[in-house]
Design a protein around this motif. Structure first.
Motif, short mmCIF file in Angstrom:
data_model
loop_
_atom_site.label_atom_id
_atom_site.label_comp_id
_atom_site.label_asym_id
_atom_site.label_seq_id
_atom_site.Cartn_x
_atom_site.Cartn_y
_atom_site.Cartn_z
N GLN A 148 9.27 37.79 -8.30
CA GLN A 148 9.21 39.72 -8.07
C GLN A 148 10.45 40.10 -7.90
N VAL A 149 10.42 40.77 -9.58
CA VAL A 149 11.71 41.96 -9.75
C VAL A 149 11.86 42.61 -8.43
N VAL A 150 13.57 42.12 -8.53
CA VAL A 150 13.63 43.24 -6.93
C VAL A 150 15.03 44.38 -7.96
N GLN A 151 14.65 45.48 -7.36
CA GLN A 151 15.33 46.30 -7.87
C GLN A 151 16.63 46.62 -7.47
N LEU A 152 17.82 46.90 -7.24
CA LEU A 152 19.41 47.01 -7.25
C LEU A 152 20.09 48.00 -7.57
N THR A 153 21.05 48.69 -7.10
CA THR A 153 21.73 49.67 -8.08
C THR A 153 22.31 49.09 -8.84
N PRO A 154 22.90 49.85 -9.03
CA PRO A 154 24.09 48.95 -10.13
C PRO A 154 25.08 48.23 -8.88
N ARG A 155 25.96 48.67 -8.08
CA ARG A 155 26.69 48.00 -7.79
C ARG A 155 26.34 46.96 -7.25
N GLU A 156 25.05 46.80 -6.01
CA GLU A 156 24.23 45.78 -5.57
C GLU A 156 24.34 44.66 -6.97
N PHE A 157 23.66 44.81 -8.13
CA PHE A 157 23.58 44.37 -9.31
C PHE A 157 24.70 42.78 -9.64
N GLU A 158 25.65 43.90 -9.12
CA GLU A 158 27.64 43.63 -10.03
C GLU A 158 27.85 42.63 -8.42
N LEU A 159 27.61 43.02 -7.03
CA LEU A 159 27.60 42.23 -6.07
C LEU A 159 27.15 40.84 -6.60
N LEU A 160 26.18 40.69 -6.93
CA LEU A 160 25.30 39.53 -6.29
C LEU A 160 25.42 39.26 -7.24
#
Length: 230
Positions: A148-160
């Motif tokens: 399932q696709v999970v929506q992250l903010t740009p900063r959250e994505f960069e952290l992950l």
């Protein structure tokens, strides 16, 4: 072709030769002539590959490579050196070098090794990184949990994305700040804790944990399953 290459070389003639030849081939380049300048350039800007001399003033290429790999596992780094001993090559590869080029070199060999390293890096990005049911695809800027696709903010994505580049490695809050918020960030390290909580809420389930706290140190990304509480 628009890949950007950082050339860290203290011999000015060799540095200029590499720059001219690579730019003629269509690459974009930046020069640094000391180990410290090279490391700062790498931290401040985005590069697709690094050509790194071993014998550098201020900081050796081995030390620069070690610091690069502390925060970045994926960017190809080709070590360039006049030394050809097996010991030096082994040390560089153990520190995370992608490949080795020995002086004197032919430019065709340099081009071939760069193309090979960039192809491998591109292939890894296209496949995405999977840890258990978590898949992070940087090329599509997409995160999936159990399909399932999970929506992250740009900063959250960069952290992950930073975590998945360094799986099973305990990362300090300072390392995370440098990599995700930037070397010149002067805010409170508590921002890391806040964003880790945000990401956890979106990717973790009741019986599945990915980002784990290492008390007194920081965080580590590794898959952990446990029975759901009844």
């Amino acid at each position: 072709m628009s890949e950007r290459i950082l050339i860290v070389e203290d011999e000015l003639k060799i540095a200029r030769l590499l720059q001219l030849e690579l730019e003629y081939e269509g690459y974009r380049t930046k020069l640094a002539h000391t180990g410290m300048d090279g490391l700062l350039s790498f931290r401040d800007e985005q590069f697709d590959l690094v050509l790194l001399d071993v014998m550098l003033p201020e900081m050796t290429g081995f030390e620069v490579l070690k610091r690069i790999r502390a925060t970045d596992e994926w960017t190809p780094v080709l070590l360039v050196t006049a030394k050809s001993s097996v010991k030096d090559k082994v040390e560089g590869l153990d520190l995370g070098a992608t490949d080795y080029i020995t002086k004197p070199f032919e430019m065709e060999e340099v081009f071939a090794r760069i193309r090979s390293a960039l192809r491998r890096a591109s292939s890894s990005k296209e496949q995405g990184v999977q840890i258990g049911g978590l898949v992070v695809d940087e090329s599509r800027h997409e995160v999936k949990v159990e399909g399932q696709v999970v929506q992250l903010t740009p900063r959250e994505f960069e952290l992950l994305a930073y975590f998945v580049k360094n799986p099973n490695i305990v990362l300090t809050r300072e390392q995370i700040l440098d990599a995700v918020w930037g070397y010149d960030y002067y805010g409170d390290t508590n921002v890391v804790d806040v964003y880790v909580r945000y990401v956890r809420k979106k990717i973790e389930m009741e019986n599945h944990t990915y980002i784990q706290t290492v008390r007194g140190v920081g965080y580590v990304l590794k898959e952990s399953t446990h029975e759901a509480k009844g």
